[in-house]
Scaffold this motif. Structure first.
Motif, PDB file in Angstrom:
ATOM      1  N   CYS A  14      36.172  41.889  50.173  1.00 50.37           N
ATOM      2  CA  CYS A  14      37.055  43.305  50.144  1.00 50.37           C
ATOM      3  C   CYS A  14      36.540  43.990  51.208  1.00 50.37           C
ATOM      4  O   CYS A  14      35.366  44.297  51.529  1.00 50.37           O
ATOM      5  CB  CYS A  14      36.775  44.010  48.867  1.00 50.37           C
ATOM      6  N   CYS A  19      33.611  49.393  47.266  1.00 53.32           N
ATOM      7  CA  CYS A  19      34.022  48.531  45.867  1.00 53.32           C
ATOM      8  C   CYS A  19      32.964  47.950  45.280  1.00 53.32           C
ATOM      9  O   CYS A  19      31.868  47.440  45.921  1.00 53.32           O
ATOM     10  CB  CYS A  19      35.018  47.306  46.628  1.00 53.32           C
ATOM     11  N   SER A  21      32.643  44.962  44.154  1.00 53.23           N
ATOM     12  CA  SER A  21      32.549  43.436  44.796  1.00 53.23           C
ATOM     13  C   SER A  21      31.474  43.456  45.946  1.00 53.23           C
ATOM     14  O   SER A  21      30.846  42.408  46.138  1.00 53.23           O
ATOM     15  CB  SER A  21      33.502  42.829  44.978  1.00 53.23           C
ATOM     16  N   CYS A  42      43.052  44.296  45.931  1.00 55.24           N
ATOM     17  CA  CYS A  42      41.559  43.840  45.411  1.00 55.24           C
ATOM     18  C   CYS A  42      41.785  44.426  43.887  1.00 55.24           C
ATOM     19  O   CYS A  42      42.110  45.537  43.650  1.00 55.24           O
ATOM     20  CB  CYS A  42      40.414  44.915  45.857  1.00 55.24           C
ATOM     21  N   CYS A  45      38.991  47.587  43.025  1.00 54.03           N
ATOM     22  CA  CYS A  45      39.264  48.771  43.538  1.00 54.03           C
ATOM     23  C   CYS A  45      40.757  49.302  44.004  1.00 54.03           C
ATOM     24  O   CYS A  45      41.141  50.348  44.319  1.00 54.03           O
ATOM     25  CB  CYS A  45      38.451  49.038  44.693  1.00 54.03           C
TER      26      CYS A  45
HETATM   27 ZN   LIG Z   1      37.648  46.209  46.556  1.00 50.84          ZN
END
Ligand SMILES: [Zn+2]
Length: 57
Positions: A14, A19, A21, A42, A45
């Motif tokens: 991402c 985010c 992740s 994503c 987010c």
């Molecule tokens: Zn993301």
């Protein structure tokens, strides 16, 4: 032509630095929202990532 699955799990990074992740050790997950132009969203987010800004994990 390579056909894309509906989701890409742990393949693409991402590009939103905030985010979750990118801040937690977890798999990334993207929904393919446009196969022709390769646009992903994503799961975490909702950032939209276009083909020219894709980063592989
Ligand atoms: Zn993301």
């Amino acid at each position: 032509m390579v056909s894309l699955p509906d989701e890409l799990i742990d393949i693409v990074k991402c590009n939103n630095p905030k985010c979750i992740s990118n801040n937690e050790p977890m798999r990334t997950r993207f929904h393919v929202i446009d196969r022709d132009n390769i646009v992903l969203r994503c799961h975490h987010c909702e950032r939209t990532v276009h083909q020219n800004e894709l980063t592989l994990k």
